[in-house]
Design a protein around this motif. Structure first.
Motif, PDB file in Angstrom:
ATOM      1  N   ILE A 254     -15.699  56.212 -12.760  1.00 37.88           N
ATOM      2  CA  ILE A 254     -14.332  55.694 -12.755  1.00 37.88           C
ATOM      3  C   ILE A 254     -13.354  56.777 -13.188  1.00 37.88           C
ATOM      4  CG2 ILE A 254     -12.796  53.967 -13.769  1.00 37.88           C
ATOM      5  CD1 ILE A 254     -15.202  52.134 -14.032  1.00 37.88           C
ATOM      6  N   LEU A 255     -13.722  57.562 -14.209  1.00 37.73           N
ATOM      7  CA  LEU A 255     -12.846  58.640 -14.678  1.00 37.73           C
ATOM      8  C   LEU A 255     -12.616  59.675 -13.589  1.00 37.73           C
ATOM      9  CD1 LEU A 255     -11.374  59.859 -17.171  1.00 37.73           C
ATOM     10  CD2 LEU A 255     -13.479  61.114 -17.650  1.00 37.73           C
ATOM     11  N   PHE A 256     -13.669  60.032 -12.863  1.00 35.76           N
ATOM     12  CA  PHE A 256     -13.551  61.022 -11.788  1.00 35.76           C
ATOM     13  C   PHE A 256     -12.610  60.520 -10.692  1.00 35.76           C
ATOM     14  CE2 PHE A 256     -15.163  62.613  -7.680  1.00 35.76           C
ATOM     15  CZ  PHE A 256     -14.936  63.964  -7.857  1.00 35.76           C
ATOM     16  N   ASN A 257     -12.766  59.251 -10.286  1.00 38.15           N
ATOM     17  CA  ASN A 257     -11.915  58.696  -9.237  1.00 38.15           C
ATOM     18  C   ASN A 257     -10.477  58.514  -9.706  1.00 38.15           C
ATOM     19  OD1 ASN A 257     -13.556  57.809  -6.671  1.00 38.15           O
ATOM     20  ND2 ASN A 257     -14.867  57.404  -8.421  1.00 38.15           N
ATOM     21  N   ASN A 258     -10.294  58.160 -10.981  1.00 38.74           N
ATOM     22  CA  ASN A 258      -8.939  58.022 -11.514  1.00 38.74           C
ATOM     23  C   ASN A 258      -8.194  59.349 -11.488  1.00 38.74           C
ATOM     24  OD1 ASN A 258      -9.449  55.352 -11.970  1.00 38.74           O
ATOM     25  ND2 ASN A 258      -9.612  55.508 -14.179  1.00 38.74           N
ATOM     26  N   PHE A 259      -8.871  60.416 -11.885  1.00 35.94           N
ATOM     27  CA  PHE A 259      -8.213  61.719 -11.914  1.00 35.94           C
ATOM     28  C   PHE A 259      -7.988  62.280 -10.513  1.00 35.94           C
ATOM     29  CE2 PHE A 259      -9.078  62.156 -16.491  1.00 35.94           C
ATOM     30  CZ  PHE A 259      -7.883  62.729 -16.883  1.00 35.94           C
ATOM     31  N   LEU A 260      -8.893  61.962  -9.592  1.00 42.24           N
ATOM     32  CA  LEU A 260      -8.677  62.420  -8.219  1.00 42.24           C
ATOM     33  C   LEU A 260      -7.405  61.809  -7.632  1.00 42.24           C
ATOM     34  CD1 LEU A 260     -12.077  62.549  -6.292  1.00 42.24           C
ATOM     35  CD2 LEU A 260     -10.541  64.419  -6.856  1.00 42.24           C
ATOM     36  N   GLY A 261      -7.114  60.571  -8.012  1.00 38.83           N
ATOM     37  CA  GLY A 261      -5.930  59.910  -7.503  1.00 38.83           C
ATOM     38  C   GLY A 261      -4.630  60.505  -7.992  1.00 38.83           C
TER      39      GLY A 261
ATOM     40  N   PHE B 182      -6.598  59.786  -1.799  1.00 37.33           N
ATOM     41  CA  PHE B 182      -6.686  58.330  -1.873  1.00 37.33           C
ATOM     42  C   PHE B 182      -7.212  57.906  -3.249  1.00 37.33           C
ATOM     43  CE2 PHE B 182      -9.404  54.548  -1.187  1.00 37.33           C
ATOM     44  CZ  PHE B 182      -8.401  53.634  -0.938  1.00 37.33           C
ATOM     45  N   THR B 183      -6.490  57.008  -3.916  1.00 40.22           N
ATOM     46  CA  THR B 183      -6.913  56.485  -5.215  1.00 40.22           C
ATOM     47  C   THR B 183      -7.772  55.242  -4.977  1.00 40.22           C
ATOM     48  OG1 THR B 183      -4.777  57.216  -6.076  1.00 40.22           O
ATOM     49  CG2 THR B 183      -6.120  55.838  -7.504  1.00 40.22           C
ATOM     50  N   SER B 184      -9.076  55.420  -4.973  1.00 41.87           N
ATOM     51  CA  SER B 184      -9.967  54.314  -4.632  1.00 41.87           C
ATOM     52  C   SER B 184     -10.014  53.256  -5.723  1.00 41.87           C
ATOM     53  CB  SER B 184     -11.380  54.847  -4.374  1.00 41.87           C
ATOM     54  OG  SER B 184     -11.851  55.583  -5.494  1.00 41.87           O
ATOM     55  N   THR B 185      -9.791  53.639  -6.984  1.00 39.93           N
ATOM     56  CA  THR B 185      -9.876  52.676  -8.079  1.00 39.93           C
ATOM     57  C   THR B 185      -8.644  51.781  -8.167  1.00 39.93           C
ATOM     58  OG1 THR B 185      -9.095  54.471  -9.531  1.00 39.93           O
ATOM     59  CG2 THR B 185     -11.445  53.971  -9.555  1.00 39.93           C
ATOM     60  N   SER B 186      -7.655  51.990  -7.319  1.00 37.84           N
ATOM     61  CA  SER B 186      -6.491  51.107  -7.310  1.00 37.84           C
ATOM     62  C   SER B 186      -6.656  49.951  -6.336  1.00 37.84           C
ATOM     63  CB  SER B 186      -5.229  51.893  -6.951  1.00 37.84           C
ATOM     64  OG  SER B 186      -5.319  52.388  -5.633  1.00 37.84           O
ATOM     65  N   HIS B 187      -7.838  49.812  -5.748  1.00 35.82           N
ATOM     66  CA  HIS B 187      -8.101  48.747  -4.792  1.00 35.82           C
ATOM     67  C   HIS B 187      -9.213  47.847  -5.314  1.00 35.82           C
ATOM     68  CE1 HIS B 187      -5.730  50.148  -1.220  1.00 35.82           C
ATOM     69  NE2 HIS B 187      -5.687  51.222  -1.990  1.00 35.82           N
ATOM     70  N   LEU B 188      -9.030  46.559  -5.151  1.00 36.28           N
ATOM     71  CA  LEU B 188     -10.004  45.587  -5.638  1.00 36.28           C
ATOM     72  C   LEU B 188     -11.346  45.693  -4.929  1.00 36.28           C
ATOM     73  CD1 LEU B 188      -7.833  42.368  -6.104  1.00 36.28           C
ATOM     74  CD2 LEU B 188      -8.930  43.700  -7.892  1.00 36.28           C
TER      75      LEU B 188
ATOM     76  N   MET C  19      -3.979  51.240 -12.475  1.00 36.36           N
ATOM     77  CA  MET C  19      -3.950  52.469 -11.695  1.00 36.36           C
ATOM     78  C   MET C  19      -2.830  52.453 -10.656  1.00 36.36           C
ATOM     79  SD  MET C  19      -6.038  54.284 -13.147  1.00 36.36           S
ATOM     80  CE  MET C  19      -5.690  55.649 -12.073  1.00 36.36           C
ATOM     81  N   ILE C  20      -2.595  51.287 -10.068  1.00 37.13           N
ATOM     82  CA  ILE C  20      -1.591  51.235  -8.989  1.00 37.13           C
ATOM     83  C   ILE C  20      -0.166  51.171  -9.549  1.00 37.13           C
ATOM     84  CG2 ILE C  20      -1.384  48.727  -8.674  1.00 37.13           C
ATOM     85  CD1 ILE C  20      -1.640  49.250  -5.662  1.00 37.13           C
ATOM     86  N   ALA C  21      -0.003  50.661 -10.783  1.00 40.25           N
ATOM     87  CA  ALA C  21       1.351  50.513 -11.340  1.00 40.25           C
ATOM     88  C   ALA C  21       2.011  51.869 -11.570  1.00 40.25           C
ATOM     89  CB  ALA C  21       1.280  49.725 -12.648  1.00 40.25           C
ATOM     90  N   GLY C  22       1.300  52.784 -12.208  1.00 39.26           N
ATOM     91  CA  GLY C  22       1.873  54.104 -12.474  1.00 39.26           C
ATOM     92  C   GLY C  22       2.130  54.888 -11.200  1.00 39.26           C
TER      93      GLY C  22
END
Length: 224
Positions: A80-87, A93-99, A165-168
């Motif tokens: 999750i940390l890796f995907n958050n920082f990639l976004g 594409f920020t994959s962790t901002s999608h359900l 993730m999507i709010a910011g």
């Protein structure tokens, strides 16, 4: 068509790609592993983070029978940390901002905890539905409340991560789109605000991955 003799050595002449520069790094594969034995600063930092998380998750689990299970939650935190920082990088594409991703992580873990708990520790799971010291009159209501709160756990895990993730990112996008219509002074102020939001989003990326892993660990500790 070859323009001169030395153009055969030009990497761009092969399929119009420069990928044959990668042949320079093929020698690294031939090196024995002893050359990589001395850890780098990045390895030392990541090992410290891993050991710290292992200690905290071990305390949260509380049972010595599940020592290896902390690796599952550390791997979850790392992914999750890796995907958050990639976004945070532009045009990635920020994959962790999608359900579709967050619910895919939360739902199987919650289902596996529930199956394990109700099959192995049925009495313990039934006792969790009624908190200690509840008056007999309120017991049916407490069972309903605890059941609903237990069922919505994967949804709250998934929505919490995706929404944060999507709010910011949405706020940064909305502020960035107004830059073309602002004066020079306001553009400078906007850049400062965007940098502050970027630092905040970096902190949110770490915090949300940690919260997701900690809550999953707490949910697993309740079924033992």
């Amino acid at each position: 068509m070859m323009t001169n003799l030395f153009s055969t050595f030009d990497p761009s002449t092969s399929l119009n790609l420069s990928l044959n520069w990668m042949s320079t790094f093929l020698g690294l594969i031939m090196m024995p592993a002893i050359f990589w034995f001395i850890p780098s600063r990045y390895t030392v930092l990541w090992n410290k983070i891993t050991l710290t998380l292992h200690t905290e998750f071990k305390i949260l689990l509380g049972t010595p029978k599940m020592n290896g299970s902390t690796l599952i939650f550390i791997s979850l935190f790392s992914m999750i940390l890796f995907n958050n920082f990639l976004g945070l990088f532009p045009y990635i594409f920020t994959s962790t901002s999608h359900l579709s991703l967050t619910l895919t992580l939360a739902l199987p873990l919650w289902v596996s905890f529930m199956i394990f708990g109700w099959v192995k520790n049925t009495i313990h799971m039934l006792a969790h539905l009624v908190p200690q010291g509840t008056p007999p009159v309120l017991m049916p209501f407490m069972v309903c409340i605890e059941t609903i709160s237990n069922i919505i756990r994967p949804g709250t895990l998934a929505v919490r991560l995706a929404a944060n993730m999507i709010a910011g990112h949405l706020l940064m996008t909305l502020l960035g789109n107004t830059g073309s219509s602002l004066s020079l002074l306001m553009v400078n102020l906007l850049i400062i605000v965007q940098l502050a939001l970027l630092v905040l989003e970096s902190a949110v990326s770490i915090i949300q991955s940690y919260v997701f892993a900690v809550l999953t660990t707490l949910y697993s500790s309740e079924v033992n």
